[in-house]
Design a protein around this motif. Sequence first.
Motif, short mmCIF file in Angstrom:
data_model
loop_
_atom_site.label_atom_id
_atom_site.label_comp_id
_atom_site.label_asym_id
_atom_site.label_seq_id
_atom_site.Cartn_x
_atom_site.Cartn_y
_atom_site.Cartn_z
N ILE A 1 0.83 -1.20 0.00
CA ILE A 1 0.00 0.00 0.00
C ILE A 1 0.87 1.26 0.00
CG2 ILE A 1 -1.98 -1.17 1.03
CD1 ILE A 1 -1.15 -0.11 3.76
N ASP A 2 2.20 1.06 -0.02
CA ASP A 2 3.10 2.23 -0.12
C ASP A 2 3.18 2.69 -1.58
OD1 ASP A 2 5.41 1.05 -1.59
OD2 ASP A 2 5.71 -0.15 0.22
N ASN A 3 3.88 3.84 -1.79
CA ASN A 3 3.96 4.39 -3.15
C ASN A 3 5.38 4.34 -3.72
OD1 ASN A 3 5.18 6.27 -1.54
ND2 ASN A 3 3.65 7.88 -1.84
N LEU A 4 6.18 3.39 -3.24
CA LEU A 4 7.60 3.38 -3.63
C LEU A 4 7.82 2.93 -5.07
CD1 LEU A 4 9.23 2.20 -0.28
CD2 LEU A 4 9.12 4.51 -1.24
N HIS A 5 6.96 2.07 -5.61
CA HIS A 5 7.10 1.72 -7.03
C HIS A 5 6.92 2.98 -7.90
CE1 HIS A 5 7.55 -2.59 -6.80
NE2 HIS A 5 6.42 -2.75 -6.12
N GLU A 6 5.88 3.75 -7.61
CA GLU A 6 5.62 4.97 -8.39
C GLU A 6 6.78 5.95 -8.23
OE1 GLU A 6 3.40 3.45 -6.50
OE2 GLU A 6 1.46 3.38 -7.54
N ARG A 7 7.26 6.09 -7.00
CA ARG A 7 8.34 7.06 -6.76
C ARG A 7 9.64 6.62 -7.41
NH1 ARG A 7 7.65 7.94 -0.49
NH2 ARG A 7 9.78 8.74 -0.65
N ALA A 8 9.76 5.33 -7.72
CA ALA A 8 10.94 4.84 -8.45
C ALA A 8 10.78 5.06 -9.95
CB ALA A 8 11.16 3.36 -8.16
N GLY A 9 9.61 5.55 -10.37
CA GLY A 9 9.40 5.83 -11.79
C GLY A 9 8.57 4.79 -12.51
N HIS A 10 8.04 3.80 -11.76
CA HIS A 10 7.21 2.79 -12.40
C HIS A 10 5.89 3.46 -12.81
CE1 HIS A 10 7.48 -1.69 -12.70
NE2 HIS A 10 6.35 -1.41 -13.32
N ARG A 11 5.47 3.25 -14.05
CA ARG A 11 4.29 3.97 -14.53
C ARG A 11 2.98 3.24 -14.22
NH1 ARG A 11 7.84 4.85 -18.84
NH2 ARG A 11 6.90 3.08 -19.86
N ALA A 12 2.89 1.94 -14.55
CA ALA A 12 1.62 1.23 -14.35
C ALA A 12 1.76 0.25 -13.19
CB ALA A 12 1.23 0.51 -15.62
#
Length: 237
Positions: free
Chosen positions: A96-107
């Motif tokens: 439920i964290d946002n670390l994938h998005e913050r690493a630049g993962h788009r989808a």
Amino acid sequence: MIARGAPIVILTGAGISAESGLQTFRGEGGLWEGHRVEEVATPEAFARNPELVQRFYNMRRAKLGDPAVQPNPAHKALALLEAEWPGSVTLVTQNIDNLHERAGHRAVIHMHGSLDRIRCLACYSENTWLVDVEPESACPSCTTSGRLRPAIVWFGEMPHALDAIAEALSEAALFVAIGTSGNVYPAAGFVAAARADGARTLELNLEPSAVRTAFHEARHGPAGDVVPAWVEELLAR
Ligand code: APR
């Protein structure tokens, strides 16, 4: 292991964020203030003691804003794979964290919901929410106060996007599970579903998970080491 550009499905769990400073659920005693996660992450717990449940998620949400909590090399390697792999890469996370998005993962498919969102029980809208939820916090959409709940899928609730996930699993040439203990279904059953439809399957985890034997292959070690090494190998082929 697979042809260049063949479809890949990746499932991540709390272990991928451990080296970013976020606690896993079942490690280190697995307790939060003496409560098992299963005792705070249910609709019944929320009905019984909303303040306790909000406090649990307020603390986790606040931790996301801690400058020390940053995406680690495993999150970054998966974002690189998404950008460079000449075929589809479907990332399903239980986190439920946002670390994938913050690493630049788009989808990113957040099958268990997101800490940085809130749902209103009065109007059913969902909004971005980055601060603590107080007992009288008002819904940004309908302004009703005291009816907000974390936009989290609790035990006993239906995970998000199961149809899309099932379709991706059925088409996958490779299924990889990263940093998940294999205790919580339906996610723990994805390996069997993908394998039954012909995918190669790989576990990347600190230790053998509860479903290790369902995988063709496993590599055990910290995600920050094994995930970048695997991505590099795949992209180099
Ligand atoms: N690198 C790789 N794996 C790690 C690391 C690390 N640095 N640190 C811990 N792990 C592994 C642990 O060995 C464990 O197998 O990550 C796994 C984490 O397991 P859990 O804490 O059970 O987390 P997860 O599988 O994501 O939990 C599933 O349960 O509580 C619910 O909804 C919640 O999404 C969560 C779900």
